[in-house]
Design a protein around this motif. Structure first.
Motif, PDB file in Angstrom:
ATOM      1  N   ILE A 121      67.694 -22.787  41.609  1.00  0.00           N
ATOM      2  CA  ILE A 121      67.398 -21.380  41.900  1.00  0.00           C
ATOM      3  C   ILE A 121      66.547 -21.272  43.158  1.00  0.00           C
ATOM      4  O   ILE A 121      66.767 -20.400  44.003  1.00  0.00           O
ATOM      5  CB  ILE A 121      66.684 -20.717  40.697  1.00  0.00           C
TER       6      ILE A 121
ATOM      7  N   ARG B  94      72.705 -20.310  42.579  1.00  0.00           N
ATOM      8  CA  ARG B  94      72.680 -19.628  41.283  1.00  0.00           C
ATOM      9  C   ARG B  94      73.758 -20.135  40.313  1.00  0.00           C
ATOM     10  O   ARG B  94      73.482 -20.386  39.151  1.00  0.00           O
ATOM     11  CB  ARG B  94      72.831 -18.129  41.520  1.00  0.00           C
TER      12      ARG B  94
ATOM     13  N   GLU C  19      64.913 -16.875  37.459  1.00  0.00           N
ATOM     14  CA  GLU C  19      64.945 -16.130  38.727  1.00  0.00           C
ATOM     15  C   GLU C  19      63.717 -15.242  38.881  1.00  0.00           C
ATOM     16  O   GLU C  19      63.120 -15.180  39.961  1.00  0.00           O
ATOM     17  CB  GLU C  19      66.220 -15.287  38.806  1.00  0.00           C
TER      18      GLU C  19
END
Length: 103
Positions: free
Chosen positions: A15, A20, A46
């Motif tokens: 991340i 992602r 995140e």
């Protein structure tokens, strides 16, 4: 060494690098039981990384507006003072008869 090469990459690291989809695959591989659980874990990671990036590191009030080399010197001085104070506390704690309370 073989097991290390087979281990999935850390989703946190992925991340932070902007990868992602790979992070989501890694979360699933590390044990997320459902797609929803994997998505929730990903969203939490995140958000945490986002908060980490917004906060400043070190001691900004002490080094605001100071040249980088002066900020480094200030950091060294602060660390040295902390070491001296911590070492001094060993002797002061035993003389103040509170050592057993702290231990």
């Amino acid at each position: 060494m073989i097991l290390i090469s087979l281990a999935p990459e850390s989703p946190w690291w992925l991340i932070r690098r902007g990868r992602r989809e790979e992070a989501l695959r890694s979360i699933k591989r590390l044990g997320a039981k459902t797609e929803e659980q994997a998505q929730q874990s990903l969203a939490m990671i995140e958000r945490t990384v986002e908060i980490e990036q917004e906060q400043m590191g070190g001691s900004p009030p002490a080094s605001s507006g100071v040249a980088p080399y002066k900020a480094f010197q200030l950091n060294l001085i602060t660390t040295s003072l902390q070491l001296a104070a911590n070492t001094g506390s060993w002797f002061l704690t035993s003389r103040s008869r509170r050592r057993t309370v702290y231990l």
